[in-house]
Design an enzyme around this catalytic site. Structure first.
Site, PDB file in Angstrom:
ATOM      1  CE  LYS A  21      -9.139   4.558   4.802  1.00 22.69           C
ATOM      2  NZ  LYS A  21      -8.774   4.462   3.395  1.00 22.69           N
ATOM      3  CB  SER A  51     -12.443  -1.338   2.558  1.00 20.50           C
ATOM      4  OG  SER A  51     -11.084  -1.626   2.699  1.00 20.50           O
ATOM      5  NE  ARG A  93      -3.828   1.913   2.662  1.00 25.22           N
ATOM      6  CZ  ARG A  93      -3.647   3.071   3.294  1.00 25.22           C
ATOM      7  NH1 ARG A  93      -2.476   3.346   3.845  1.00 25.22           N
ATOM      8  NH2 ARG A  93      -4.623   3.948   3.383  1.00 25.22           N
TER       9      ARG A  93
HETATM   10  N1  3NM Z   1      -7.866   1.131   6.325  1.00 28.55           N
HETATM   11  P1  3NM Z   1      -3.063   0.929  11.644  1.00 28.55           P
HETATM   12  S1  3NM Z   1      -7.885   1.888   8.732  1.00 28.55           S
HETATM   13  C1  3NM Z   1      -5.459   1.096   5.703  1.00 28.55           C
HETATM   14  O1  3NM Z   1     -10.831   1.699   8.215  1.00 28.55           O
HETATM   15  C2  3NM Z   1      -6.554   1.315   6.658  1.00 28.55           C
HETATM   16  O2  3NM Z   1     -10.647   0.844   6.222  1.00 28.55           O
HETATM   17  C3  3NM Z   1      -8.696   1.405   7.333  1.00 28.55           C
HETATM   18  O3  3NM Z   1      -3.416   1.202  10.117  1.00 28.55           O
HETATM   19  C4  3NM Z   1     -10.162   1.316   7.254  1.00 28.55           C
HETATM   20  O4  3NM Z   1      -2.993  -0.547  11.795  1.00 28.55           O
HETATM   21  C5  3NM Z   1      -6.392   1.730   7.982  1.00 28.55           C
HETATM   22  O5  3NM Z   1      -1.710   1.569  11.827  1.00 28.55           O
HETATM   23  C6  3NM Z   1      -5.086   2.018   8.665  1.00 28.55           C
HETATM   24  O6  3NM Z   1      -4.107   1.573  12.485  1.00 28.55           O
HETATM   25  C7  3NM Z   1      -4.641   0.883   9.549  1.00 28.55           C
END
Ligand code: 3NM
Length: 219
Positions: A146, A117, A46
């Site tokens: 994000k 998602s 990503r």
């Molecule tokens: N998608 P971390 S949250 C890539 O809610 C991504 O769909 C999300 O990173 C969603 O593990 C997210 O550091 C970031 O919180 C996840």
């Protein structure tokens, strides 16, 4: 190759690591190698946001990380970019609701793995009709990784999906760490997907082992 079975898909989800070069203090290849040593079950490339690489550099990085994954038998998924996934012959793609319609992506990628998602039961049902192999549901907890993340909703959506006896493989995402991974699995997910819990760990392989343990204890 035929479509991946739900059983095999579930086996790939326990600790699903997502990263690009800007998530890591060291170079991404080193972090992915260490994460594989620790036992990640799936990897998603990503390369997004501030300081993300573009063009040739992005392609070359993806290729190097894909090779590391291939050498270690960890499937390699590409976030959003269908052209990149096809030109690398990646194992799959992951898309969000803002990307190209999942049904069209399914047509373009054939039997490669398709992750989508979703943020509600309705979106989940549509993604399944469109041909998703697994769903990513989040943010479960607050995340710094994000910028445009949706509202935090805990495990409610996962629980609602399971209450309706929808059996598709699911990973939770967003703010998941060793200490809260058990809630995600108990809520009905088959695994956790994480960026910072792994990419920012002082000892990456050891952190992955801790995450694996947290998930398997909760199953
Ligand atoms: N998608 P971390 S949250 C890539 O809610 C991504 O769909 C999300 O990173 C969603 O593990 C997210 O550091 C970031 O919180 C996840």
């Amino acid at each position: 190759m035929s479509r991946i079975t739900a059983k095999k898909m579930r086996e790939l989800l326990p600790v699903y690591f997502i990263a690009g070069s800007n998530n890591c203090k060291e170079n991404l290849e080193t972090v992915v190698e260490q994460a594989i040593q620790g036992g990640i079950t799936l990897f998603q490339f990503r390369e997004k946001g501030n300081d993300a690489l573009h063009g040739e550099q992005r392609y070359a990085l993806a290729q190097r990380v894909q090779r590391i994954c291939q050498e270690n038998g960890v499937p390699f998924i590409v976030n959003d970019d269908i052209e990149l996934a096809l030109s690398l012959d990646a194992d799959g793609v992951h898309i969000g609701q803002e990307d190209e319609a999942a049904s069209l992506v399914r047509e373009r990628i054939g039997n490669r793995i398709l992750g989508v998602s979703v943020h509600s039961v309705e979106e989940a049902k549509q993604a399944i009709r469109d041909g998703a192999d697994y769903l990513g549901i989040g943010p479960i907890f607050p995340t710094n990784s994000k910028a445009d993340a949706k509202r935090v909703q805990g495990t409610v959506v996962i629980e609602e999906i399971r209450k309706q006896h929808i059996a598709i493989p699911i990973v939770g995402i967003g703010g998941i760490h060793v200490e809260n991974a058990n809630q995600v699995i108990r809520g009905g997910a088959d695994g956790i997907s994480v960026i910072s819990a792994i990419s920012e760990a002082p000892a990456v392989a050891a952190r992955v082992r801790e995450l694996r343990r947290a998930v398997s204890h909760a199953q």
